[in-house]
Design a protein around this motif. Sequence first.
Motif, PDB file in Angstrom:
ATOM      1  N   LEU A  99      44.153  26.936 142.683  1.00  0.00           N
ATOM      2  CA  LEU A  99      44.348  27.525 141.366  1.00  0.00           C
ATOM      3  C   LEU A  99      45.246  28.745 141.524  1.00  0.00           C
ATOM      4  O   LEU A  99      45.044  29.547 142.441  1.00  0.00           O
ATOM      5  N   PHE A 103      43.645  32.759 136.166  1.00  0.00           N
ATOM      6  CA  PHE A 103      43.097  31.521 135.603  1.00  0.00           C
ATOM      7  C   PHE A 103      41.808  31.853 134.866  1.00  0.00           C
ATOM      8  O   PHE A 103      41.172  32.890 135.114  1.00  0.00           O
ATOM      9  N   SER A 104      41.420  30.974 133.968  1.00  0.00           N
ATOM     10  CA  SER A 104      40.216  31.205 133.171  1.00  0.00           C
ATOM     11  C   SER A 104      38.984  30.693 133.916  1.00  0.00           C
ATOM     12  O   SER A 104      39.085  29.895 134.860  1.00  0.00           O
ATOM     13  N   GLN A 107      38.845  26.919 133.691  1.00  0.00           N
ATOM     14  CA  GLN A 107      39.675  26.212 134.660  1.00  0.00           C
ATOM     15  C   GLN A 107      39.000  26.161 136.024  1.00  0.00           C
ATOM     16  O   GLN A 107      38.998  25.127 136.692  1.00  0.00           O
ATOM     17  N   ARG A 111      37.989  22.649 137.789  1.00  0.00           N
ATOM     18  CA  ARG A 111      38.592  22.280 139.076  1.00  0.00           C
ATOM     19  C   ARG A 111      37.524  22.103 140.148  1.00  0.00           C
ATOM     20  O   ARG A 111      37.561  21.176 140.951  1.00  0.00           O
ATOM     21  N   GLU A 203      41.229  15.251 135.746  1.00  0.00           N
ATOM     22  CA  GLU A 203      41.038  16.653 135.395  1.00  0.00           C
ATOM     23  C   GLU A 203      42.044  17.080 134.334  1.00  0.00           C
ATOM     24  O   GLU A 203      43.250  17.042 134.555  1.00  0.00           O
ATOM     25  N   TYR A 205      42.814  19.976 133.193  1.00  0.00           N
ATOM     26  CA  TYR A 205      43.444  21.285 133.339  1.00  0.00           C
ATOM     27  C   TYR A 205      44.545  21.297 134.396  1.00  0.00           C
ATOM     28  O   TYR A 205      45.158  22.323 134.636  1.00  0.00           O
TER      29      TYR A 205
END
Length: 246
Positions: A99, A103-104, A107, A111, A203, A205
Amino acid sequence: MPSVLVVEDDPSIRQSLIEVLAEHGYAVRSSADGFGALREVTQTPFDAVVLDLGLPDLDGGDALRMIRGISSVPVLVATARDDEREIISLLNAGADDYLVKPFSGGQLVARLSAVLRRTAHAPATGPAPGSRGAPVARAAPAADALHPTTVGDLVVDPGARTAYLAGVELRLTRREFDLLAFLARHPGQVVSKRRLLTEVWREPYVDDQTVDVHLSSLRRKLGERAAAPRYLLTVRGVGIKLVAPR
C-alpha cells in the motif's frame, strides 16, 4: 481472531493502524523498529505483518528479507515510496502486497483481508470482520483449473503451484504465480486489467498500476520486455494475453 503485527515507527500512525485493525476484529501487536519486529515474528505465529519501510534501525526492505528468512507469514508493505523498480524489488523479496501512503483504514483492512484469503491464513469458519450472518461456503476449484497448461516452452501447474520455462523452474511470488496461472487458463485470450483485478486480486481497492507492476516483474522473469514481448502480449486499450512465441 487473526493476529497481525504492525511495524511502524511513527507513534501516531502506529496507534491509528492498531485502532483500525482492532475495530475490524484483528488481534494486534506492534513494533516500532525492525529488530523488534524480527523478535516478535520469531516468538509469535502471526497471521500477517503490516510493515513500514522507513524504520529507524533497519531499512524496511532488509527487514522484509530477514522476516522471509525465518517465516512465511504474509507481509503487507506500507510505504510512501512509489518507485516501480523498488516495488518490484519488494515483491521479489517476498512481499505479498503493498500500500502506498497515504491510505485509508478501509483500504488497509480490504488489502489485508485479501492477503489473508489468498494465503489461506484467514479463519476457516465464522463471518468476516464486520460482516453479519453465517459464513459463505467457498466452492472447490474446478478440476480443469488444476491441470498443467503448456504454452510454448512454458508449463504452468496450478495444482503444484509451479511454473517452468524451457525446463527451468521460475521463482515467482504468490501473486505473480496467480497472475500467470490465470492467464494460462485462458491462453490466446485478451484479458482486461479490470478482469485481472476481479479474478486474481479479488479486491476493489487495487488500481491498474498494481497489475502493471506485477506484469513488469513477470515479464522480466520470462526473459522479455514490454517493448519486445514473447509470451505476454499487450493489446493496447484492451488488455493482455498469454501466447506461445512465434
